[in-house]
Design an enzyme around this catalytic site. Sequence first.
Site, PDB file in Angstrom:
ATOM      1  N   ALA A  43     -51.635  70.075 -35.702  1.00 45.98           N
ATOM      2  CA  ALA A  43     -52.978  70.652 -35.339  1.00 45.98           C
ATOM      3  C   ALA A  43     -53.077  72.037 -35.206  1.00 45.98           C
ATOM      4  O   ALA A  43     -51.880  72.571 -34.741  1.00 45.98           O
ATOM      5  CB  ALA A  43     -53.417  69.766 -33.833  1.00 45.98           C
ATOM      6  N   TYR A  62     -48.055  73.376 -26.069  1.00 48.74           N
ATOM      7  CA  TYR A  62     -48.613  72.377 -26.792  1.00 48.74           C
ATOM      8  C   TYR A  62     -47.616  72.225 -28.127  1.00 48.74           C
ATOM      9  O   TYR A  62     -47.462  70.974 -28.455  1.00 48.74           O
ATOM     10  CB  TYR A  62     -49.941  73.068 -27.374  1.00 48.74           C
ATOM     11  CG  TYR A  62     -50.577  71.952 -28.256  1.00 48.74           C
ATOM     12  CD1 TYR A  62     -51.321  70.916 -27.391  1.00 48.74           C
ATOM     13  CD2 TYR A  62     -50.801  72.053 -29.610  1.00 48.74           C
ATOM     14  CE1 TYR A  62     -51.906  69.945 -28.527  1.00 48.74           C
ATOM     15  CE2 TYR A  62     -51.487  71.270 -30.151  1.00 48.74           C
ATOM     16  CZ  TYR A  62     -52.004  70.106 -29.745  1.00 48.74           C
ATOM     17  OH  TYR A  62     -52.451  68.912 -30.616  1.00 48.74           O
ATOM     18  N   TYR A  74     -57.056  60.691 -38.520  1.00 52.04           N
ATOM     19  CA  TYR A  74     -57.452  59.980 -36.965  1.00 52.04           C
ATOM     20  C   TYR A  74     -58.668  59.156 -37.502  1.00 52.04           C
ATOM     21  O   TYR A  74     -59.553  59.711 -38.017  1.00 52.04           O
ATOM     22  CB  TYR A  74     -57.336  60.776 -36.081  1.00 52.04           C
ATOM     23  CG  TYR A  74     -56.210  61.377 -35.810  1.00 52.04           C
ATOM     24  CD1 TYR A  74     -55.084  60.367 -35.493  1.00 52.04           C
ATOM     25  CD2 TYR A  74     -55.905  62.629 -35.353  1.00 52.04           C
ATOM     26  CE1 TYR A  74     -53.889  61.157 -34.949  1.00 52.04           C
ATOM     27  CE2 TYR A  74     -54.763  63.013 -35.022  1.00 52.04           C
ATOM     28  CZ  TYR A  74     -53.714  62.437 -34.775  1.00 52.04           C
ATOM     29  OH  TYR A  74     -52.682  62.964 -34.164  1.00 52.04           O
ATOM     30  N   HIS A 108     -44.014  60.619 -34.019  1.00 54.53           N
ATOM     31  CA  HIS A 108     -45.081  61.651 -33.534  1.00 54.53           C
ATOM     32  C   HIS A 108     -44.325  62.752 -32.959  1.00 54.53           C
ATOM     33  O   HIS A 108     -44.702  63.400 -31.901  1.00 54.53           O
ATOM     34  CB  HIS A 108     -46.217  60.970 -32.678  1.00 54.53           C
ATOM     35  CG  HIS A 108     -47.627  61.904 -32.962  1.00 54.53           C
ATOM     36  ND1 HIS A 108     -48.679  61.046 -33.467  1.00 54.53           N
ATOM     37  CD2 HIS A 108     -47.930  62.926 -32.818  1.00 54.53           C
ATOM     38  CE1 HIS A 108     -49.600  61.887 -33.567  1.00 54.53           C
ATOM     39  NE2 HIS A 108     -49.505  63.065 -33.195  1.00 54.53           N
ATOM     40  N   ARG A 132     -48.625  64.764 -22.393  1.00 56.63           N
ATOM     41  CA  ARG A 132     -47.475  65.668 -22.569  1.00 56.63           C
ATOM     42  C   ARG A 132     -47.640  66.595 -21.382  1.00 56.63           C
ATOM     43  O   ARG A 132     -48.615  67.479 -21.157  1.00 56.63           O
ATOM     44  CB  ARG A 132     -47.869  66.359 -24.104  1.00 56.63           C
ATOM     45  CG  ARG A 132     -47.806  65.500 -25.098  1.00 56.63           C
ATOM     46  CD  ARG A 132     -48.810  65.995 -26.193  1.00 56.63           C
ATOM     47  NE  ARG A 132     -48.901  64.792 -27.030  1.00 56.63           N
ATOM     48  CZ  ARG A 132     -49.798  64.789 -28.037  1.00 56.63           C
ATOM     49  NH1 ARG A 132     -50.664  65.923 -28.131  1.00 56.63           N
ATOM     50  NH2 ARG A 132     -49.706  63.651 -28.823  1.00 56.63           N
ATOM     51  N   LYS A 182     -48.296  56.263 -41.300  1.00 54.73           N
ATOM     52  CA  LYS A 182     -47.399  57.228 -40.626  1.00 54.73           C
ATOM     53  C   LYS A 182     -47.312  56.580 -39.278  1.00 54.73           C
ATOM     54  O   LYS A 182     -48.293  56.642 -38.365  1.00 54.73           O
ATOM     55  CB  LYS A 182     -47.986  58.583 -40.476  1.00 54.73           C
ATOM     56  CG  LYS A 182     -47.131  59.570 -39.763  1.00 54.73           C
ATOM     57  CD  LYS A 182     -47.385  61.092 -40.047  1.00 54.73           C
ATOM     58  CE  LYS A 182     -46.670  62.144 -39.172  1.00 54.73           C
ATOM     59  NZ  LYS A 182     -47.162  62.316 -37.812  1.00 54.73           N
ATOM     60  N   PRO A 187     -48.194  66.833 -40.767  1.00 57.15           N
ATOM     61  CA  PRO A 187     -49.502  67.197 -40.090  1.00 57.15           C
ATOM     62  C   PRO A 187     -49.298  67.712 -38.628  1.00 57.15           C
ATOM     63  O   PRO A 187     -48.697  66.873 -37.875  1.00 57.15           O
ATOM     64  CB  PRO A 187     -50.337  66.071 -40.232  1.00 57.15           C
ATOM     65  CG  PRO A 187     -49.498  64.855 -40.388  1.00 57.15           C
ATOM     66  CD  PRO A 187     -48.305  65.178 -40.922  1.00 57.15           C
ATOM     67  N   ARG A 242     -44.150  63.107 -29.094  1.00 53.52           N
ATOM     68  CA  ARG A 242     -45.175  63.371 -28.255  1.00 53.52           C
ATOM     69  C   ARG A 242     -46.191  61.957 -27.824  1.00 53.52           C
ATOM     70  O   ARG A 242     -46.901  62.351 -27.325  1.00 53.52           O
ATOM     71  CB  ARG A 242     -46.310  64.350 -29.397  1.00 53.52           C
ATOM     72  CG  ARG A 242     -45.573  65.550 -29.762  1.00 53.52           C
ATOM     73  CD  ARG A 242     -46.237  66.157 -30.750  1.00 53.52           C
ATOM     74  NE  ARG A 242     -47.496  66.879 -30.435  1.00 53.52           N
ATOM     75  CZ  ARG A 242     -47.531  68.064 -29.715  1.00 53.52           C
ATOM     76  NH1 ARG A 242     -46.612  68.801 -29.311  1.00 53.52           N
ATOM     77  NH2 ARG A 242     -49.104  68.598 -29.575  1.00 53.52           N
ATOM     78  N   GLN A 281     -54.183  63.830 -43.463  1.00 49.73           N
ATOM     79  CA  GLN A 281     -54.112  62.889 -42.427  1.00 49.73           C
ATOM     80  C   GLN A 281     -55.112  62.453 -41.704  1.00 49.73           C
ATOM     81  O   GLN A 281     -56.028  63.309 -41.378  1.00 49.73           O
ATOM     82  CB  GLN A 281     -53.104  63.600 -41.430  1.00 49.73           C
ATOM     83  CG  GLN A 281     -52.645  62.770 -40.199  1.00 49.73           C
ATOM     84  CD  GLN A 281     -53.355  63.039 -39.132  1.00 49.73           C
ATOM     85  OE1 GLN A 281     -54.267  64.192 -38.818  1.00 49.73           O
ATOM     86  NE2 GLN A 281     -53.535  62.015 -38.066  1.00 49.73           N
ATOM     87  N   THR A 304     -52.480  57.761 -39.345  1.00 49.53           N
ATOM     88  CA  THR A 304     -51.372  57.688 -38.145  1.00 49.53           C
ATOM     89  C   THR A 304     -51.702  56.980 -37.350  1.00 49.53           C
ATOM     90  O   THR A 304     -52.805  56.632 -36.705  1.00 49.53           O
ATOM     91  CB  THR A 304     -51.643  59.190 -37.384  1.00 49.53           C
ATOM     92  OG1 THR A 304     -51.256  60.317 -38.204  1.00 49.53           O
ATOM     93  CG2 THR A 304     -50.574  59.478 -36.236  1.00 49.53           C
ATOM     94  N   SER A 349     -53.845  68.167 -41.189  1.00 52.72           N
ATOM     95  CA  SER A 349     -54.155  67.070 -40.056  1.00 52.72           C
ATOM     96  C   SER A 349     -55.631  67.000 -39.784  1.00 52.72           C
ATOM     97  O   SER A 349     -56.481  67.926 -40.064  1.00 52.72           O
ATOM     98  CB  SER A 349     -53.568  67.806 -38.758  1.00 52.72           C
ATOM     99  OG  SER A 349     -54.091  67.297 -37.552  1.00 52.72           O
TER     100      SER A 349
END
Lengths: 364, 364, 364, 364
Positions: free
Chosen positions: D98, D43, D147, D263, D182, D239, D96, D266, D145, D173, D125
């Site tokens: 996770a 990850y 979302y 990112h 991924r 970002k 940031p 990713r 950060q 973001t 994050s």
Amino acid sequence: MSESTRPALAGFQPERVEDPTLINLQDYEFLAAERLTPGALAYYTGGANDERTVADNRAAFGRRRIVPRVLRDVSHVDPSVEILGRRWPWPIWIAPTAFHKLAHPDGEVATARAAAARGITMVLSTSASTDLAEVAAVGGPRWFQVYLLADPGARLAHVERAVAAGYEALVLTVDLPRVGRRERDIRVGFTVPPEVSVPNIAAAAGLPLADGLNVAFADHMTWDDVTWLAGFGLPVIVKGILHPDDARLAIEHGASAVVVSNHGGRQLDAAIASLDALPAVVEAVDRRVAVLMDGGVRRGTDALIALALGATAVGIGRPVLWGLAVNGEAGVGHVLDLLTAELELAMALAGAPSLTDLGAEYVI
Amino acid sequence: MSESTRPALAGFQPERVEDPTLINLQDYEFLAAERLTPGALAYYTGGANDERTVADNRAAFGRRRIVPRVLRDVSHVDPSVEILGRRWPWPIWIAPTAFHKLAHPDGEVATARAAAARGITMVLSTSASTDLAEVAAVGGPRWFQVYLLADPGARLAHVERAVAAGYEALVLTVDLPRVGRRERDIRVGFTVPPEVSVPNIAAAAGLPLADGLNVAFADHMTWDDVTWLAGFGLPVIVKGILHPDDARLAIEHGASAVVVSNHGGRQLDAAIASLDALPAVVEAVDRRVAVLMDGGVRRGTDALIALALGATAVGIGRPVLWGLAVNGEAGVGHVLDLLTAELELAMALAGAPSLTDLGAEYVI
Amino acid sequence: MSESTRPALAGFQPERVEDPTLINLQDYEFLAAERLTPGALAYYTGGANDERTVADNRAAFGRRRIVPRVLRDVSHVDPSVEILGRRWPWPIWIAPTAFHKLAHPDGEVATARAAAARGITMVLSTSASTDLAEVAAVGGPRWFQVYLLADPGARLAHVERAVAAGYEALVLTVDLPRVGRRERDIRVGFTVPPEVSVPNIAAAAGLPLADGLNVAFADHMTWDDVTWLAGFGLPVIVKGILHPDDARLAIEHGASAVVVSNHGGRQLDAAIASLDALPAVVEAVDRRVAVLMDGGVRRGTDALIALALGATAVGIGRPVLWGLAVNGEAGVGHVLDLLTAELELAMALAGAPSLTDLGAEYVI
Amino acid sequence: MSESTRPALAGFQPERVEDPTLINLQDYEFLAAERLTPGALAYYTGGANDERTVADNRAAFGRRRIVPRVLRDVSHVDPSVEILGRRWPWPIWIAPTAFHKLAHPDGEVATARAAAARGITMVLSTSASTDLAEVAAVGGPRWFQVYLLADPGARLAHVERAVAAGYEALVLTVDLPRVGRRERDIRVGFTVPPEVSVPNIAAAAGLPLADGLNVAFADHMTWDDVTWLAGFGLPVIVKGILHPDDARLAIEHGASAVVVSNHGGRQLDAAIASLDALPAVVEAVDRRVAVLMDGGVRRGTDALIALALGATAVGIGRPVLWGLAVNGEAGVGHVLDLLTAELELAMALAGAPSLTDLGAEYVI
């Protein structure tokens, strides 16, 4: 008499050599790696951080190609060059490196003897493991590399000792306001062994021999220091120039020559390769002073490329240490002979009987 | 009758071959490496110093790509070209290489027979291991490669012998004022074995056969020598040109053609790849004389690239030796057949039914 | 309904897949290599000679980077495109490849079913191992790839059969005036196995099924053949264009579209990569007709790069065969689903909700 | 007091370190790879698809070289910079990422403590595994950060919680309208382990802790959302900018700064490397707002290159996780200390005593 007047052989049998495993500078590097202690090897080989600049110094030569000329009379090749009023037999000098006694007990004296026998200028390091007077006694052309010591009195004494010993020029290294981080040294836990010291620093600081290693260098160094150094009456060469504006500033502050160098990749990693930095510096200097360079020269053709791009002469650092490690004075001598023979042959094959025949049009 | 008039097959089954391990020139190189003595292999394979130029001769082709044309009538492909008044069936010639008897007892005679059977011009080397008259007796188109011998009398006799034997042109190699340093030879201690000699040099010098290997070449060679050589009445081809100004000088001194070559990377290491040098020479020559090239051609597409960039014909050196080592005359013949078939196919697939259709716009 | 209307998940757990070893097209390639016979693998995988162009087709994508846009509404992504009057759900088509029965007993029918289920246009090869009528019976959008047969009667019959079976367009392959030399086939001694035939060629030539493999293709093909083919009333697409002038000529001769292609690197080795050839062709075509391309597309981002550079749609050839070899119709379907999902995601992440949003400024 | 006032040592003995196997950020990466579970490693390490952009983020630094200046007074180096009204001691921030509890049970609190102790701004994050109030309680400069959650109420509550907890800026973001694919996660079957949750999302959505992982993010996000976010009265930083036009749009919509970022490779594979995208964004922004960047910074010289090219500050993401995995708060602290020390040394060796001395002329 140089080999340049020897008639070419038919060449059907290869050259006879004493040892077919020692026929170029890389061979010396490989063998030296076996002979040196892990610590000394790390210290000599290593560069800063990821050693990008160490690698790029070499790679920069690999990115160039020579466009030779033909049917020029190269029965006599003259590789000599005049620098600071002295005619050098070869456009090659020995770049300053520390602690030659790490490589061989004869240390800098062995190096100096090999250089002197060939009329090649050796630049003795402030961090030499041999007293500068002892090296001077060998004779031969010699310059002295200066690190400014932090203590003003020691700084003065240090330069005065070099002047008194007859060194012909002072090479001020300007790319070490701090020491680069050489990770190999940290990995192997390199320490200078007790039998190796820095007598010139100790003497300048008025300390016992063993204490020289603890003397601090100036962390504050500006262009005024070039002016100050020029006051000793010897030519001052500023070593560690990579930006053309710094070359201009060096001349304005009295430098008699500059050395395009990134300290063999040991200071600022990711710094531009010496060869890549050379052309802009050559253009900025515009023939006012000599432009020396070091960094990555391992072949006569490397030297030829740098010379064609405007270097007045090229220095070698690590290869001298490999020669010293393998075979003392004779090893250094052989390293120098291999490189000069390669350069002389390269000049002949490139159709350039003298260095003034070379120019940037030889290189793409 | 060439294969070019054969109707295309559906092509669902691949071509049937005698030996599926010998289907291109690289296969011959691999097999020859097993067949040759270590000394002969080093001598043939090696280049100067780090062999940068050997590698770059090949890599230069890898840096180019062909932009083919389509729907042109390529049912008949004509790969012939006129050079010095003779029409060659292929724009391919055999570059001079020394000592074919190192590769196979039949030596240069085997090579000459394979070439003659295909109408391909062979350039016999001064350093051939077979007498030039014996090779001439094979018939077939032939040129003679000239090294100038140091002794004036021998030099004259050497050229006169070639003229007398009916060689059609003289190829003066100009990139060997001295012999390059081929480190492989030194490593393996290569020596020419007693059964191999250089009869043409010995004869010219009036010496016993075994002494030819010790005859010195001229170390003093200038453009006047081209003029001198042109005085023999045969076309003179100057081989070893990499700089466009030298191509112009060659024409001014009477050359009937030039060869863009770096001696297979055996002389000045780090010299520009032949293919990279070609366009500027082609431009300088401006169609006044033929521009041949050698160095790194191993595929029909390599040949096509060089031809599109202006080469009149391309030479192959080492691949001929691999063929010779593997299977004598038949091996050389197969090498030539593989390369010509590849070129013919490449012309068809590029939409160029004749060489005059090719141009620099085919290559990026 | 496409996945494009699915709300984005938080994404903290990766997508659940049936088989984590089959999640992209390369996985299919690896697994197919284990499943195929050595001969079939060589035939499918191989390219001409050194396979430089095979490799460069892929590498050309690796040399480009995407500059995405952000904060555009990509909650609904529309990857559809109109080509020759039909709206395609994806700008993706199946490039013609021979002998699908080499990969799987269901052959072209399996491929056609997977394509039809997704509304993706399949281009059936002249060298298909299944009768064109049987493939047509699957339904779904279909084009027919034409090789001109040498015999005029067979040539005519061949095209007429395709027209009669309802193929919507004729794709004339123009880069095979002769068959390229695929050395892998020769090395492994590939032969088409007895259970695989080319029924369409046999039928056109009026021969028994097994004799189709021996029918000769035309070795004489010119722009007039495009005009001739256009006379059948279907759109003609000229496949195998790499030079912009040939794209112009194709339009002048009645082509309704062109395909930038080097035949997957199987014909002229060292030919320019399809992607590298694309921009000049796009410029030459100047939106007059569609410009398709194939060669090296393995990722949705590859497709996006080609589309941004002006391709109207991209074809995949070998990956379809890998899917077929691994799992028949389902394998082909999965390959198509993986690629379309990747493309749709790439469009969303690049900030291009429709193909008309893409342009050359997305790629550097 | 920073180390910048420490006089340079002679430097003959390398720096003494606690652990010679942990002397740079790459060492931490190697060791962390041994310490993490396969899932967590996948990850953290992984990028989208072929991870071209992951690799290129690093490679982009390797393509640049620094041209240092010499003889400037670098006895005192000031690496501080003012951003959004606060003076940062270093131009470095924590990007940031996770789930810090995947790396270490102390999670984001450990990271925040290490950052706070050094005055370094941490960007927490949305996907943090620790409640934002708990992290805020550590003190120290902190940004949040954002979302955008799909549900409008949760979206609002989420931002309000961050504002209430005293976060100083909101980092939106914008490169995740969908989650990138991924493949490493899929290969290893990564799942967030039960002991790790996303409390901030759960709280915003009014759900039990364990359900936070299933909360959907907005799949519909436009420039209006920047305006909306700016309405909370905190500076908004956008970002995920790679295109200069998007940087202009961000400023027009009220952004107080932008972050050039892909990112960490990713999201969109094959996206341009952050460093390659930086100069055009810097030019477009024209000093109106700060331009931060992240992606591939692993060395002080990397940071220096980005800063010279116009970045106001550089962020590190994964290296913080390696530090956390290896040694919790102390590991993060060491990672930060290594990087800041490298940067400070690089500034000294580049002849730039302050960040305002740096400019694009330092980099080629």
